[in-house]
Design an enzyme around this catalytic site. Structure first.
Site, PDB file in Angstrom:
ATOM      1  N   GLN A 174       0.855  -1.195   0.000  1.00 26.07           N
ATOM      2  CA  GLN A 174       0.000   0.000   0.000  1.00 26.07           C
ATOM      3  C   GLN A 174       0.887   1.239   0.000  1.00 26.07           C
ATOM      4  OE1 GLN A 174      -2.099   0.253   3.678  1.00 26.07           O
ATOM      5  NE2 GLN A 174      -2.885   2.288   3.273  1.00 26.07           N
ATOM      6  N   SER A 197       1.716   6.686   2.319  1.00 24.68           N
ATOM      7  CA  SER A 197       2.479   7.674   3.089  1.00 24.68           C
ATOM      8  C   SER A 197       3.684   8.192   2.318  1.00 24.68           C
ATOM      9  CB  SER A 197       2.994   7.052   4.390  1.00 24.68           C
ATOM     10  OG  SER A 197       1.937   6.523   5.125  1.00 24.68           O
ATOM     11  N   GLU A 243      -8.669  -1.278   6.429  1.00 25.06           N
ATOM     12  CA  GLU A 243      -7.539  -1.415   7.339  1.00 25.06           C
ATOM     13  C   GLU A 243      -8.034  -1.457   8.787  1.00 25.06           C
ATOM     14  OE1 GLU A 243      -4.739   1.855   7.250  1.00 25.06           O
ATOM     15  OE2 GLU A 243      -3.164   0.568   8.047  1.00 25.06           O
TER      16      GLU A 243
HETATM   17  C1  FAD Z   1       4.947  -0.366  11.247  1.00 25.71           C
HETATM   18  C2  FAD Z   1       4.458   0.621  10.221  1.00 25.71           C
HETATM   19  C3  FAD Z   1       3.996   0.183   9.012  1.00 25.71           C
HETATM   20  C4  FAD Z   1       3.547   1.102   8.040  1.00 25.71           C
HETATM   21  N1  FAD Z   1       3.135   0.633   6.821  1.00 25.71           N
HETATM   22  C5  FAD Z   1       2.722   1.519   5.871  1.00 25.71           C
HETATM   23  C6  FAD Z   1       2.349   1.063   4.563  1.00 25.71           C
HETATM   24  O1  FAD Z   1       2.412  -0.132   4.259  1.00 25.71           O
HETATM   25  N2  FAD Z   1       1.960   1.972   3.647  1.00 25.71           N
HETATM   26  C7  FAD Z   1       1.883   3.303   3.927  1.00 25.71           C
HETATM   27  O2  FAD Z   1       1.484   4.074   3.059  1.00 25.71           O
HETATM   28  N3  FAD Z   1       2.257   3.775   5.151  1.00 25.71           N
HETATM   29  C8  FAD Z   1       2.673   2.908   6.123  1.00 25.71           C
HETATM   30  N4  FAD Z   1       3.069   3.378   7.362  1.00 25.71           N
HETATM   31  C9  FAD Z   1       3.083   4.810   7.600  1.00 25.71           C
HETATM   32  C10 FAD Z   1       2.013   5.315   8.555  1.00 25.71           C
HETATM   33  O3  FAD Z   1       0.748   5.303   7.937  1.00 25.71           O
HETATM   34  C11 FAD Z   1       2.432   6.723   8.985  1.00 25.71           C
HETATM   35  O4  FAD Z   1       3.663   6.602   9.674  1.00 25.71           O
HETATM   36  C12 FAD Z   1       1.406   7.370   9.878  1.00 25.71           C
HETATM   37  O5  FAD Z   1       0.263   7.695   9.151  1.00 25.71           O
HETATM   38  C13 FAD Z   1       1.957   8.651  10.537  1.00 25.71           C
HETATM   39  O6  FAD Z   1       2.488   9.516   9.589  1.00 25.71           O
HETATM   40  P1  FAD Z   1       3.950  10.150   9.742  1.00 25.71           P
HETATM   41  O7  FAD Z   1       4.909   9.027  10.042  1.00 25.71           O
HETATM   42  O8  FAD Z   1       4.202  10.968   8.523  1.00 25.71           O
HETATM   43  O9  FAD Z   1       3.896  11.052  11.014  1.00 25.71           O
HETATM   44  P2  FAD Z   1       3.267  12.518  11.086  1.00 25.71           P
HETATM   45  O10 FAD Z   1       1.918  12.530  10.490  1.00 25.71           O
HETATM   46  O11 FAD Z   1       4.275  13.504  10.572  1.00 25.71           O
HETATM   47  O12 FAD Z   1       3.121  12.705  12.640  1.00 25.71           O
HETATM   48  C14 FAD Z   1       4.210  13.101  13.498  1.00 25.71           C
HETATM   49  C15 FAD Z   1       3.659  13.264  14.895  1.00 25.71           C
HETATM   50  O13 FAD Z   1       2.673  14.320  14.917  1.00 25.71           O
HETATM   51  C16 FAD Z   1       1.439  13.828  15.444  1.00 25.71           C
HETATM   52  N5  FAD Z   1       0.307  14.439  14.718  1.00 25.71           N
HETATM   53  C17 FAD Z   1       0.166  14.553  13.359  1.00 25.71           C
HETATM   54  N6  FAD Z   1      -1.001  15.155  13.072  1.00 25.71           N
HETATM   55  C18 FAD Z   1      -1.620  15.414  14.259  1.00 25.71           C
HETATM   56  C19 FAD Z   1      -2.859  16.035  14.609  1.00 25.71           C
HETATM   57  N7  FAD Z   1      -3.700  16.483  13.683  1.00 25.71           N
HETATM   58  N8  FAD Z   1      -3.159  16.120  15.932  1.00 25.71           N
HETATM   59  C20 FAD Z   1      -2.296  15.654  16.893  1.00 25.71           C
HETATM   60  N9  FAD Z   1      -1.108  15.089  16.612  1.00 25.71           N
HETATM   61  C21 FAD Z   1      -0.774  14.962  15.322  1.00 25.71           C
HETATM   62  C22 FAD Z   1       1.469  12.336  15.197  1.00 25.71           C
HETATM   63  O14 FAD Z   1       0.628  11.636  16.089  1.00 25.71           O
HETATM   64  C23 FAD Z   1       2.937  12.007  15.412  1.00 25.71           C
HETATM   65  O15 FAD Z   1       3.209  11.857  16.788  1.00 25.71           O
HETATM   66  C24 FAD Z   1       3.533   2.487   8.336  1.00 25.71           C
HETATM   67  C25 FAD Z   1       4.001   2.928   9.578  1.00 25.71           C
HETATM   68  C26 FAD Z   1       4.473   2.018  10.496  1.00 25.71           C
HETATM   69  C27 FAD Z   1       4.989   2.539  11.828  1.00 25.71           C
END
Ligand code: FAD
Length: 396
Positions: A119, A122, A238
């Site tokens: 998928q 991100s 999901e």
């Molecule tokens: C084990 C694992 C598997 C994954 N697999 C996939 C995959 O197969 N495909 C895919 O596309 N993605 C995948 N991901 C990605 C995952 O969907 C993202 O990491 C997740 O959506 C968070 O986005 P980010 O890492 O960009 O963090 P950010 O969105 O940048 O967030 C950073 C911090 O800010 C906080 N934050 C952000 N927005 C808000 C808000 N509005 N209010 C309060 N706090 C907020 C978050 O909680 C976090 O603590 C995976 C992640 C992990 C850890």
């Protein structure tokens, strides 16, 4: 909440249990080389894609039947399916939005793990704010799309044959409206996959780069500009596939209790008291998560779908699993490297290092709290500065 199987559920459980026990050795193998074959064995027996429509290769069964398979596999400590993202997210998206030709070509092979799927949502600057993604798809005069950009955290991309890819096709409309979804061939020229090393030692997810990758228009999922609605199908699937009823954590709680109990004699009296108290507290939290899971299962059993309150199940399940693993590592000390959880797949240390990822994947803890605040408790919505402006304007 109803803890008992109905008559049909009990009959199904007996059928599943009998098959799994008969094939326990083959299905219990942790050798990655046979992961596809394990899934094919289960599929051929009718135990993969149970809830999928018959014409998509499934058996038109109920989510409760699927939950029973999950429970019985956890009970025997069998490893999960390799193509979980395909089954839980990509496949349902193709079923809802794909053409007949795409369904014919992809779905059955996905269920048998003949093809693995990932998928691709991100990006480095778009995770929680997924609709802010920048990977660009442009339609050429030859009727093909050309894609440039980068994805990140793509689980299983290094092994995948196909992926569902969310792109921006129009930057001059508000961000949710200019997105389009495609199926992408992960071996197409211009796709580069680079594994990322995790602190647990594994490398399950990847950075994926797209450099002028050609995607035929026939591989579009849904209408041009309708990608957000298509992505919501994926994200809803999901949530359903993550709501497994908390049974895995329950089994671990009993194992950690045993391991900690075995080590209590080696601790000083005051540390013994603290360890007992912490174990009690962590165990109660696990029971809370487990019963929250059962509440969802009861809903499924009645033919209802979990609503936004399912977010609470993921929050409490992740929290209690983390508390348990932390406790195990602190009490077991050096032994945390060898003492494994019941199914033999993890040491307490690798489990502890892997669990923070669960507080991020599929919606971070903070984002889930927002959902509970806004959609369950009815609190005022967060301010959204980019509402009503085009994606291009929101970049400033
Ligand atoms: C084990 C694992 C598997 C994954 N697999 C996939 C995959 O197969 N495909 C895919 O596309 N993605 C995948 N991901 C990605 C995952 O969907 C993202 O990491 C997740 O959506 C968070 O986005 P980010 O890492 O960009 O963090 P950010 O969105 O940048 O967030 C950073 C911090 O800010 C906080 N934050 C952000 N927005 C808000 C808000 N509005 N209010 C309060 N706090 C907020 C978050 O909680 C976090 O603590 C995976 C992640 C992990 C850890």
């Amino acid at each position: 909440m109803d803890f008992d199987d109905t008559q049909e559920e009990a009959a199904w459980r007996a059928e599943v249990r009998e098959f799994l026990e008969r094939h326990r050795e083959e299905l219990g193998s942790r050798n990655d080389d046979v992961a596809r074959a394990r899934q094919a064995t289960l599929y051929d027996a009718g135990f993969v894609g149970v809830t999928w429509p018959v014409e998509a290769g499934g058996r038109g069964g109920t989510p409760m039947q699927q939950a029973i398979i999950d429970q019985e596999m956890a009970r025997l400590g069998l490893p999960g399916l390799i193509n979980l993202i395909g089954i839980g997210m990509c496949g349902p998206t193709v079923i809802m939005h794909g053409s007949d030709d795409q369904k014919q070509r992809y779905l059955k092979r996905l269920l048998r793990a003949d093809d693995l799927w990932c998928q691709l949502f991100s990006e480095p600057a778009a995770g929680s704010d997924l609709a802010g993604l920048r990977t660009r798809a442009v339609l050429g005069e030859d009727g093909n799309w050309r894609v440039d950009g980068q994805k990140v955290w793509t689980t299983l991309a290094h092994l995948s044959d196909y992926g569902i890819l969310l792109t921006r096709t129009d930057p001059d409309v508000p961000k949710h409206r200019g997105l389009t979804m495609f199926v992408v061939d992960m071996r197409a020229p211009g796709v580069t996959v680079r594994p990322l090393r995790q602190m647990s030692g594994g490398a399950d997810f990847n950075e994926v780069f797209f450099d002028d990758v050609v995607i035929p228009d026939a591989e579009r999922l849904g209408d041009v500009g309708d990608g957000w609605r298509v992505a919501l199908t994926t994200l809803m699937s999901e949530r359903l596939s993550l709501g497994g009823g908390g049974t895995g954590i329950g089994a671990r709680a009993e194992t950690v209790a045993r391991h900690v109990a075995e080590h209590l004699d080696g601790l000083s009296p005051d540390r013994q008291v603290l360890a007992r108290q912490e174990l009690g507290r962590a165990y109660v939290a696990v029971l809370g998560a487990r019963y929250t899971g059962y509440r969802q299962l009861s809903k499924l059993s009645r033919g209802e779908l979990p609503g936004p309150e399912a977010s609470a199940g993921k929050l409490s399940g992740t929290r209690s699993a983390r508390d348990l693993a932390d406790l195990a590592v602190r009490v077991l000390g050096d032994d945390a490297r060898v003492a494994t959880s019941r199914d033999g797949s993890d040491t307490w240390q690798t489990l502890q290092a892997g669990l923070p990822g669960m507080a991020i994947a599929g919606g971070t803890d903070q984002v889930l709290r927002n959902i509970i605040g806004e959609r369950v408790l009815g609190l005022p919505a967060e301010p959204r500065a980019d509402k009503g402006v085009t994606f291009r304007e929101s970049l400033g």
